[in-house]
Design a protein around this motif. Structure first.
Motif, short mmCIF file in Angstrom:
data_model
loop_
_atom_site.label_atom_id
_atom_site.label_comp_id
_atom_site.label_asym_id
_atom_site.label_seq_id
_atom_site.Cartn_x
_atom_site.Cartn_y
_atom_site.Cartn_z
N TRP A 34 0.89 -1.18 0.02
CA TRP A 34 -0.03 -0.14 -0.02
C TRP A 34 0.86 1.33 0.11
CZ3 TRP A 34 -4.53 1.66 -1.18
CH2 TRP A 34 -4.93 3.04 -0.60
N GLN A 35 1.91 1.18 0.67
CA GLN A 35 2.94 2.25 0.85
C GLN A 35 3.52 2.50 -0.53
OE1 GLN A 35 5.95 1.79 3.86
NE2 GLN A 35 4.19 1.85 5.52
N TYR A 36 3.58 1.47 -1.23
CA TYR A 36 4.30 1.79 -2.77
C TYR A 36 3.11 1.69 -3.90
CZ TYR A 36 8.97 1.33 -0.98
OH TYR A 36 10.20 1.45 -0.21
N ARG A 37 2.02 2.29 -3.53
CA ARG A 37 0.88 1.99 -4.55
C ARG A 37 1.22 2.83 -5.67
NH1 ARG A 37 -0.57 4.74 -0.13
NH2 ARG A 37 -1.32 7.00 0.01
N ASP A 38 1.90 4.04 -5.62
CA ASP A 38 2.33 4.93 -6.61
C ASP A 38 3.16 4.01 -7.74
OD1 ASP A 38 0.84 6.96 -5.73
OD2 ASP A 38 2.48 8.03 -4.69
N LEU A 39 3.99 3.52 -7.27
CA LEU A 39 5.00 2.56 -8.04
C LEU A 39 4.08 1.53 -8.78
CD1 LEU A 39 7.64 1.62 -9.04
CD2 LEU A 39 7.78 0.41 -7.10
N LEU A 40 3.10 1.00 -8.03
CA LEU A 40 2.32 -0.05 -8.76
C LEU A 40 1.64 0.39 -9.74
CD1 LEU A 40 0.67 -2.76 -8.65
CD2 LEU A 40 -0.78 -1.99 -6.83
N MET A 41 0.94 1.57 -9.81
CA MET A 41 0.26 2.31 -11.00
C MET A 41 1.20 2.56 -12.04
SD MET A 41 -2.82 2.45 -10.03
CE MET A 41 -2.72 0.86 -9.03
N ARG A 44 3.12 1.30 -17.49
CA ARG A 44 4.30 0.83 -18.24
C ARG A 44 3.93 -0.67 -18.90
NH1 ARG A 44 9.12 -2.70 -15.60
NH2 ARG A 44 7.30 -4.12 -15.58
N ASP A 45 3.24 -1.65 -18.27
CA ASP A 45 2.92 -2.95 -18.79
C ASP A 45 2.00 -2.69 -20.16
OD1 ASP A 45 4.54 -4.05 -17.13
OD2 ASP A 45 2.96 -4.71 -15.77
N SER A 84 1.07 -5.78 -10.54
CA SER A 84 0.90 -5.02 -11.49
C SER A 84 0.58 -5.80 -12.78
CB SER A 84 2.43 -4.12 -11.75
OG SER A 84 3.26 -5.19 -12.23
N ILE A 85 1.02 -7.15 -12.85
CA ILE A 85 0.61 -7.82 -14.19
C ILE A 85 -0.79 -8.24 -14.07
CG2 ILE A 85 0.86 -10.17 -15.05
CD1 ILE A 85 3.73 -10.04 -14.07
N VAL A 86 -1.23 -8.44 -13.07
CA VAL A 86 -2.80 -8.84 -12.66
C VAL A 86 -3.62 -7.42 -13.18
CG1 VAL A 86 -4.67 -9.42 -11.09
CG2 VAL A 86 -2.69 -10.44 -11.29
#
Length: 295
Positions: free
Chosen positions: A37-44, A49-50, A139-141
């Motif tokens: 959750w703390q790295y949700r910006d990276l997830l987006m 990117r994908d 991120s893939i999902v």
């Protein structure tokens, strides 16, 4: 020994002026969802990117999202519906029966196959910078969810088109409200199985070559090209235990008004999916501690 980073107000209060604390973490049962959750910006950013990079240098771009299920549906309708004469549970036109199964299966299969190589595909990134490794399969999902949405649009257009033509035997039922639950189940099932396989491929590379082949075989053990009601009685119980079978059957029952739906089968599918997902996250977090030495 693994290190995780905690960053919150309580931690800052406990450790004076420090707002980031590095401390040992050895429990495999820690799912690290707080770190994600703390790295949700990276997830987006990874989701974007994908989605962008995959079709960036193609001529047709996202149009391929429509072409693949459309041609697959045409082939299945011709081979299984017309030549083989396999029943579609009374759904007419038959193309809707197949596109419903293909749309669901494609999302699950894409999540599984791409997640299953996440350690191998991202080993150079994992070895250079810290971030919760769980973000990569997530991120893939999520990026595949965009593709699934586009293919659902194709499914909706086909339903509207055949409704206007008349003569179809399909109709919506209130079970269509279960659609969000089905999407979550497909995502978690693909994520869980993919992470288990990804963890194993760090030591057993042969699994990489078996995944694509295995997914194709698994499709025929799922009700993608045939209804559960027409499956041989001696194998029906085994096909029903496949967690994707109740998902696809419920999907067809909700959108097309035909299929074998029971709350018990859907609940069993959900329980199996949840168990696979939790086990996948645990084994994924355990393997990430030292996978860089074997990849």
């Amino acid at each position: 020994m693994e290190t995780t980073i905690r960053k919150d107000q309580d931690t800052a209060a406990s450790y004076g002026d420090w707002d980031m604390v590095i401390e040992p973490q050895t429990s495999s049962l820690n799912l690290k969802l707080g770190d994600v959750w703390q790295y949700r910006d990276l997830l987006m950013l990874l989701v974007r990117r994908d989605f962008v990079s995959f079709y960036k240098q193609t001529v047709l771009g996202p149009v391929w999202f429509f072409i693949q299920p459309l041609f697959t549906t045409i082939i299945y309708t011709f081979i299984f519906g017309d030549l083989a004469g396999i029943s579609t549970d009374g759904i007419e036109p038959k193309a809707l029966f197949y596109v419903a199964g293909v749309t669901c299966w494609n999302y699950f299969a894409e999540c599984l196959t791409k997640t299953s190589t996440v350690f191998k595909d991202n080993s150079n990134v994992f070895g250079k910078v810290y971030f919760p490794r769980l973000i990569m399969p997530l991120s893939i999902v999520m990026s595949n969810l965009i593709k699934f949405g586009v293919q659902m649009l194709l499914f909706a257009v086909m339903m509207i088109y055949f409704s206007l033509l008349g003569g179809g035997t399909f109709h919506l039922t209130w079970y269509v409200l279960l659609f969000p639950v089905l999407v979550v189940q497909m995502a978690l099932l693909g994520l869980g199985l993919g992470m288990i396989i990804s963890a194993l491929t760090t030591k057993y590379r042969d699994l990489v070559f078996l995944v694509t082949f295995g997914v194709q075989l698994l499709m025929y053990a799922t009700t993608v090209v045939y209804p559960l009601s027409k499956a041989p009685e001696k194998y029906k119980w085994l096909i029903s235990l496949n967690p994707m079978t109740p998902i696809i059957e419920t999907f067809r029952y909700g959108f097309l008004g035909a299929g074998t739906f029971t709350w018990a089968s859907l609940a069993i599918s959900a329980a199996i999916t949840l168990g696979i997902t939790l086990f996948g996250i645990i084994i994924f977090n355990k393997v990430e501690r030292n996978f860089i030495d074997t990849v």
